[in-house]
Motif scaffolding. Structure first.
Motif, PDB file in Angstrom:
ATOM      1  N   HIS A   1       0.836  -1.203   0.000  1.00  0.00           N
ATOM      2  CA  HIS A   1       0.000   0.000   0.000  1.00  0.00           C
ATOM      3  C   HIS A   1       0.869   1.250   0.000  1.00  0.00           C
ATOM      4  O   HIS A   1       1.927   1.288   0.638  1.00  0.00           O
ATOM      5  CB  HIS A   1      -0.854   0.073   1.278  1.00  0.00           C
ATOM      6  CG  HIS A   1      -1.940  -0.944   1.376  1.00  0.00           C
ATOM      7  ND1 HIS A   1      -2.915  -1.100   0.420  1.00  0.00           N
ATOM      8  CD2 HIS A   1      -2.236  -1.850   2.346  1.00  0.00           C
ATOM      9  CE1 HIS A   1      -3.754  -2.049   0.798  1.00  0.00           C
ATOM     10  NE2 HIS A   1      -3.355  -2.534   1.951  1.00  0.00           N
TER      11      HIS A   1
ATOM     12  N   PRO B   1      -1.505   6.063   3.982  1.00  0.00           N
ATOM     13  CA  PRO B   1      -1.885   7.470   4.147  1.00  0.00           C
ATOM     14  C   PRO B   1      -0.984   8.205   5.142  1.00  0.00           C
ATOM     15  O   PRO B   1      -0.397   7.604   6.034  1.00  0.00           O
ATOM     16  CB  PRO B   1      -3.318   7.383   4.681  1.00  0.00           C
ATOM     17  CG  PRO B   1      -3.453   6.030   5.276  1.00  0.00           C
ATOM     18  CD  PRO B   1      -2.509   5.139   4.518  1.00  0.00           C
TER      19      PRO B   1
ATOM     20  N   LEU C   1      -1.028   0.619   8.725  1.00  0.00           N
ATOM     21  CA  LEU C   1      -2.076   0.304   7.759  1.00  0.00           C
ATOM     22  C   LEU C   1      -1.489  -0.357   6.502  1.00  0.00           C
ATOM     23  O   LEU C   1      -2.190  -0.532   5.507  1.00  0.00           O
ATOM     24  CB  LEU C   1      -2.845   1.580   7.387  1.00  0.00           C
ATOM     25  CG  LEU C   1      -3.374   2.412   8.575  1.00  0.00           C
ATOM     26  CD1 LEU C   1      -4.099   3.656   8.070  1.00  0.00           C
ATOM     27  CD2 LEU C   1      -4.299   1.585   9.466  1.00  0.00           C
TER      28      LEU C   1
ATOM     29  N   LYS D   1       0.239  -3.500   4.250  1.00  0.00           N
ATOM     30  CA  LYS D   1       0.076  -4.954   4.134  1.00  0.00           C
ATOM     31  C   LYS D   1       0.815  -5.634   5.286  1.00  0.00           C
ATOM     32  O   LYS D   1       1.896  -5.181   5.665  1.00  0.00           O
ATOM     33  CB  LYS D   1       0.678  -5.458   2.814  1.00  0.00           C
ATOM     34  CG  LYS D   1       0.029  -4.904   1.571  1.00  0.00           C
ATOM     35  CD  LYS D   1      -1.076  -5.793   1.064  1.00  0.00           C
ATOM     36  CE  LYS D   1      -1.665  -5.215  -0.223  1.00  0.00           C
ATOM     37  NZ  LYS D   1      -2.873  -5.934  -0.627  1.00  0.00           N
TER      38      LYS D   1
ATOM     39  N   GLY E   1       0.321  -5.360   8.131  1.00  0.00           N
ATOM     40  CA  GLY E   1       0.240  -4.506   9.321  1.00  0.00           C
ATOM     41  C   GLY E   1       1.552  -3.887   9.735  1.00  0.00           C
ATOM     42  O   GLY E   1       1.691  -3.466  10.888  1.00  0.00           O
TER      43      GLY E   1
ATOM     44  N   GLY F   1       1.014  -2.218  13.414  1.00  0.00           N
ATOM     45  CA  GLY F   1      -0.184  -2.262  14.252  1.00  0.00           C
ATOM     46  C   GLY F   1      -0.543  -3.646  14.741  1.00  0.00           C
ATOM     47  O   GLY F   1      -1.699  -3.892  15.100  1.00  0.00           O
ATOM     48  N   ASN F   2       0.441  -4.533  14.766  1.00  0.00           N
ATOM     49  CA  ASN F   2       0.113  -5.909  15.144  1.00  0.00           C
ATOM     50  C   ASN F   2       0.246  -6.124  16.647  1.00  0.00           C
ATOM     51  O   ASN F   2       1.338  -6.305  17.168  1.00  0.00           O
ATOM     52  CB  ASN F   2       1.007  -6.882  14.365  1.00  0.00           C
ATOM     53  CG  ASN F   2       0.649  -6.868  12.891  1.00  0.00           C
ATOM     54  OD1 ASN F   2      -0.522  -6.823  12.536  1.00  0.00           O
ATOM     55  ND2 ASN F   2       1.649  -6.874  12.032  1.00  0.00           N
TER      56      ASN F   2
END
Lengths: 328, 328
Positions: free
Chosen positions: B34, B37, B59, B61, B63, B318-319
């Protein structure tokens, strides 16, 4: 609120709202609200069999799409109209949004909240400089306190959803969404009072006539579905759904717009709502509030037909009390 | 790992990595990862006195930013090199990232993990089709099992950070960040093994020579700071920091790149890390893992001078296991 209002349906003099109003709102609020990101997730696509895009209004100012409608309402006032300030009643995100919009305009915001409102929501309004008046948690008390403040201050009343300025503002989320993902087949959003759904339906159907626009609400509070399907505006329920932002009933402005422009309203279980919140946290690393999880729940529960379609989901807000967060 | 490697400093033959390598990586991994953002928050600006932008690799792939380096390494192999598959050891996000990249390439991924690895991380690797071999949780066991699989399969080894292909891939986060926010004064990212910091420092300093690039690590595991300041590569620590992704020591490739291109490494307390995680959840509605909260902690704790500057923060992943999430 809605229970005190006359029923309205396709037969009534429908309020007029057009794409142009939403476009005007978009120009007006630019720079005051975020253009929120649209995210995708291969893992969620695999889980649902659809091609999903998420418009992340949980990452919006004040943590919810409500910033859009509130700014449109407050910024559309003339200087003379704005001078005495604005007034609303809200136990949720709309109060904070009106307070922020008023601060940006440099005018006072009076917010009437039930004394029973959660601390986290009281402090959100206070953070943006809103002047809070607490009332007993009844419809009668709220209306009489609101009316008294209006009479005393001359402030302009900005209803949380039954206000065309607010509806036009909420519709800007759909315009941005379709600008970014032009080939959506289906657009899903939660429905409580219907401010978002009505604005989104007007904008989306104008931009892309073939799109399906479907509202989702908790089965425990299915008054919008019953209103939509019967054509007669139903009163709200007291149901203690975890999606506390969706307890309101449709209003005499939102109801006819939804009847005219939305395709359906479906419902989901409480368990699916909680599961959807957790799924979004685990897979997308996003905190969303229970009311925002409702369309995701519809996809997970199969309440709406979405397989192999290009589906847009508006994640409406992320304001939760982390200490009380229920993942299971 | 690093303890078994020779010390390296400004005096050593420095590994060469240039912006061009990062640009090549960017082209190579496009469509596989990705473009994440970049978000801003007026509330966090007010809290820190800086103008902050957050590059949301939570955000990304899998995470985490690790998807970038793993894809660059796996996609840069020739077909002949790729055929036997790829191999890594990881108890975290890199294993999942290599598994995903290998799946996208259509080749096997062998991942060596300590038997003590958390279930959530084991299942992440399995989800992407990685072939997991468990080993005793010691450096010796990990190295011997890894070497055995390499000998048996001929798979290409992709180190979690001490690999120029991986470093170049991680640097793409900085290129995207500066494309979006060209006037950054300061760029902050966590440092563990240094794969991200070295790639980011090379890219950022090339694109914007006046920028400051500062790594942040937990005070409990301050080996990177000691290496950076002494010029002698220090071994990793066993410190039980909550930022479990940052326990590794710098490697003989990352250390000289960081010495040559980064401006400083600062440290933060465990309490500040937890507070930062919660702040990002409350204000930004984002779930980040403790290792990602470290640069935010530096801003909240004043460990780095940032007032009135344009500061970029890479939120690296974010994991987290939601059931074990510690907010306080």
């Amino acid at each position: 609120m809605a229970s005190a209002e006359p029923p309205a349906g396709r037969g009534s003099a429908a309020p007029t709202l057009a794409l142009e109003d939403v476009r005007t709102a978009q120009e007006r609020i630019r720079g005051y609200v975020h253009r929120t990101p649209v995210l995708t997730s291969a893992a969620l696509d695999a889980l649902t069999g659809a091609r999903l895009s998420f418009k992340c209004e949980n990452l919006q100012k004040v943590g919810a799409f409500k910033a859009r409608g509130a700014h449109n309402a407050v910024l559309s006032l003339t200087d003379a109209e704005a001078l005495p300030g604005v007034l609303t009643h809200s136990s949720g995100n709309h109060g904070a949004a009106v307070a922020l919009a008023a601060r940006n305009r440099g005018i006072p915001a009076y917010v009437v909240m039930p004394s029973t409102t959660a601390e986290v929501k009281k402090s959100a309004v206070a953070r943006y400089g809103g002047i809070v008046t607490y009332c007993e948690p009844t419809l009668r008390a709220r209306e009489s306190v609101t009316e008294r403040i209006r009479a005393e201050t001359g402030a302009d009343f900005v209803h949380p959803y039954n206000d065309l300025r607010v509806i036009a503002g909420q519709g800007t989320a759909a315009v941005e969404f379709i600008e970014e993902v032009p080939d959506l087949d289906l657009l899903l959003c939660p429905v409580g009072g219907g401010g978002l759904l009505s604005g989104v339906a007007v904008a989306a159907k104008s931009l892309r006539p073939g799109i399906r626009v479907v509202g989702v609400e908790p089965a425990l509070a299915d008054d919008a579905q019953r209103s939509f399907r019967s054509g007669v505006l139903q009163p709200g329920t007291d149901a203690q759904t975890i999606a506390d932002g969706l307890r309101g009933a449709l209003g005499d402005k939102t109801f006819p717009l939804i009847r005219a422009h939305a395709d359906d309203i479906v419902t989901v279980s409480e368990q699916a709502i909680v599961r959807a919140m957790r799924t979004i946290a685990e897979i997308m690393k996003l905190i969303i509030e229970p009311s925002s999880a409702v369309p995701v729940a519809a996809l997970l529960e199969g309440a709406v037909s979405a397989r192999e379609q290009r589906v847009g989901v508006i994640l409406t807000g992320g304001n939760v009390d982390l200490d009380r967060l229920r993942w299971v």
